[in-house]
Design an enzyme around this catalytic site. Structure first.
Site, PDB file in Angstrom:
ATOM      1  N   GLY A 224      -5.623   0.599   8.322  1.00 37.11           N
ATOM      2  CA  GLY A 224      -6.490  -0.487   8.765  1.00 37.11           C
ATOM      3  C   GLY A 224      -7.203  -0.132  10.059  1.00 37.11           C
ATOM      4  CB  SER A 225      -8.475  -2.303  12.741  1.00 40.23           C
ATOM      5  OG  SER A 225      -9.220  -3.103  11.849  1.00 40.23           O
TER       6      SER A 225
END
Length: 671
Positions: A409-410
């Site tokens: 993810g981020s």
């Protein structure tokens, strides 16, 4: 007529020679048959070659059992019998033919070698062996016995920092019943014992009714941890119960470090068959998983043993072989057991993985996988129903999560930004003019859009994109880098290659097949989705570059073999890039709008990045789950980097669910 008679006589002699002399009509042929059977542990065939007088001295049953008992006792794993056949056979004064031979045996106490002479006697054109117990060993006279005594060696222990233990040589409690003291209503007592131990009452009855059981014997029925004081107290109230301490492998952290340490169990028959020549015996334990298996060669203890001949009067006549015990060597880890315990405790009913390391030295301070199992259960004896429950548990307690890979993810966004900055593909002050919650490069993307969680009023520049964790910003950044460059630059960071680490880890990767098929996949990869999968240890190691002037430091676990501050990848990022990234990651925490602001502490400023990875089949899939990440470090005093990943955080606040837990670790250990 005379010629025909001579031809007939010659033919008869030839037939007589061919069919009247079997392969056992020479001492050599008989001895070869005996040796061949000896090598195969075929004691019945050996017995068949004994002379009539020899058979009168010992029955086949006793002959077979004596060889079996002796060879089993000394744990014979290889035997070599080398005869010295004479050029011609000469009978001794008794009419027997002697054949010298040499025996070499590999045993639990080492090599046993002796010389002896076999004596063969002819009867009805067949040669038979004059056998005595001295053919087992020349000093084994009639009535003497071969005995073995073992001296246990200590397995090496697994230690953390400050003398703490992750695996040590301790004790467990052996629960047993003495039959002649097991009085009163024994059936009721069995049920009571079964209830306390949580075992099948039939298993207790079966052990007590075994053929070898004697009235005054201690019959072991279960093993308990020394912590099971309540169970032991209740058991000791039952007549006939006895509890004794038994040396055993003990794992003080239990579930908290199980995936790291692994466990030992008794060596199996198949393992012993393969490892007999490596100094293993049937009484040994062997590492079955984790560090116990990885460092088996170092940890392994080799018990001492002495094989000797004993007289009828229990007097040691002669030592045949003797081997001193050899203790295993300890494995000293960089693990801080306090951090390890605290990280595991944070998961409670959650599942996930954590890594804590010193980003300056690379020393791994904690490796956590939750949920887990108690490795002591394997030492105590894992009932089949408990093992089946572990295997079928939906929370997968047997899955090593710090070893595997997940969508980051981020948390991948700082890496994308750093690659773009180094390549000159990103202006940190440029406003990318992003509006709304979804975006696509052009209409060729069809119904596919990159989405973000919020639209913010500040310019869509790098610092704000990191603070608000803007997927669209980093999708655009990845497109600016380009597919080929994105792949080649991530490869330079070690992604797609095995991380040189003592504990084998799954390989991180950007794509499943080595190529990025289109711009949509590239855009998704820029913010840690698409096909990007990262191992938690490798992701943490890449983040060390942000506090090491762009150098990625090699993580290590074994403090005796690892090298402090060893640079794994030099100049992974440029100094200006690092300064930009670390300053912006500080804003992710300190800025009230930052996704990591929940970890803000004025006296302990952290730099970090959150990540909420979506696990779903398609963009329109509403049934998928989310994994939450947070990675943080104190850039002003970088002695601790913490990565925590939690599975199934959807509906719990995404990565915001993780942030307070990382903050707690820094509050305890980061000052």
């Amino acid at each position: 007529m005379k010629r025909k008679y001579l031809l007939l006589l010659t033919l008869l002699l030839t037939i007589s020679f061919t069919f009247g002399c079997s392969s056992s009509d020479t001492p050599k042929a008989s001895f070869e048959k005996y040796i061949n059977a000896w090598n195969k542990n075929d004691y019945k065939t050996m017995y068949s070659i004994l002379s009539t007088d020899s058979k009168k001295s010992i029955s086949q049953k006793d002959f077979v059992s004596r060889y079996e008992n002796i060879y089993d006792g000394i744990e014979l794993n290889k035997i070599s019998v080398m005869p010295e056949y004479p050029s011609s056979y000469k009978k001794d004064s008794k009419g027997n033919v002697p054949i010298p031979f040499k025996v070499t045996m590999n045993t639990v106490a080492g090599k046993v070698t002796f010389n002896d002479t076999a004596s063969f006697k002819e009867s009805n054109n067949t040669w038979y062996l004059n056998w005595s117990s001295e053919m087992i060993h020349p000093d084994l006279k009639k009535g003497y016995k071969i005995r073995i005594e073992k001296t246990p060696a200590k397995r090496g222990e697994i230690k953390g920092t400050n003398g703490s233990y992750l695996a040590q040589n301790g004790y467990i409690e052996n629960v047993g019943i003495v039959p002649n003291k097991f009085t009163g209503d024994t059936e009721a007592s069995k049920k009571q014992i079964a209830d306390i131990l949580q075992v099948d009452v039939n298993s207790i009855s079966k052990k007590l009714s075994a053929s070898y059981v004697q009235p005054d014997m201690f019959i072991s029925i279960a093993k308990l941890s020394t912590d099971d004081t309540d169970k032991m107290s209740n058991l000791l109230k039952i007549p006939g119960i006895m509890i004794t301490k038994t040396p055993a492998r003990v794992y003080p952290l239990k579930e908290k470090a199980a995936m790291l340490t692994g466990y030992v169990q008794n060596i199996s028959a198949d393992e012993l068959k393969k490892l007999k020549t490596k100094g293993y015996s049937r009484d040994n334990v062997i590492g079955k998983a984790g560090l116990e298996k990885i460092y088996e060669k170092q940890l392994k203890a080799t018990d001492g043993a002495e094989i000797y001949i004993d007289s009828n009067y229990d007097k040691k006549i002669k030592t045949i072989a003797k081997k001193a015990p050899k203790n295993g060597k300890d494995v000293n880890l960089t693990i801080d057991t306090n951090i390890q315990s605290s990280l595991y405790d944070e998961y409670k009913a959650d599942s996930g993985a954590s890594v804590a390391l010193n980003p300056k030295t690379g020393a791994v301070l904690a490796l956590v996988s939750a949920p887990s199992y108690n490795p002591n259960d394997f030492v105590l004896g894992m009932p089949s129903d408990k093992w089946n429950a572990l295997q079928n548990d939906a929370n997968k307690p047997l899955l090593n999560r710090f070893k595997t890979t997940f969508a980051p993810g981020s948390t991948f966004k700082p890496i994308t930004a750093a690659i773009a900055l180094d390549a000159g593909k990103l202006n940190i002050d440029e406003d990318k003019k992003i509006s709304g919650l979804k975006w696509q490069e052009n209409s060729s993307w069809g119904n596919y859009f990159v989405t973000r969680d919020e639209a913010y009023s500040e310019p869509a520049n790098l610092v704000n994109a990191l603070v608000h964790s803007d997927n669209i910003y980093f999708a655009k950044t990845a497109l600016a880098i380009g597919k080929d460059a994105f792949l080649s630059e991530t490869k330079k960071l070690g992604i797609g290659q095995n991380l040189p680490f003592e504990y084998g880890l799954e390989t991180s990767k950007i794509t499943s097949n080595g190529s990025i098929k289109d711009d949509i996949q590239l855009a998704d990869s820029g913010y840690g989705q698409g096909e990007v999968l990262m191992n938690p240890v490798q992701l943490a190691s890449i983040y060390t570059a942000f506090v090491n002037n762009g150098n990625i430091v090699a993580p290590y676990l074994n403090s005796d073999k690892g090298t402090q501050s060893k640079v794994l990848i030099k100049d992974a990022f440029k100094p200006d890039t690092i300064n930009t990234i670390i300053n912006d990651l500080t804003q992710v925490v300190s800025n009230p709008e930052g996704t990591g602001h929940g970890a803000y502490m004025p006296d302990l400023p952290l730099a970090g990045k959150t990540g909420t990875a979506e696990i779903k089949k398609s963009q329109t899939d509403t049934t998928g789950t989310e994994n939450g990440w947070f990675i943080a470090v104190n850039p002003s005093n970088p002695k601790l980097l913490v990565l925590e990943m939690y599975e199934n955080v959807k509906g719990k606040g995404g990565s915001g669910y993780v942030v307070p837990n990382v903050k707690s670790i820094f509050q305890q250990f980061g000052k």
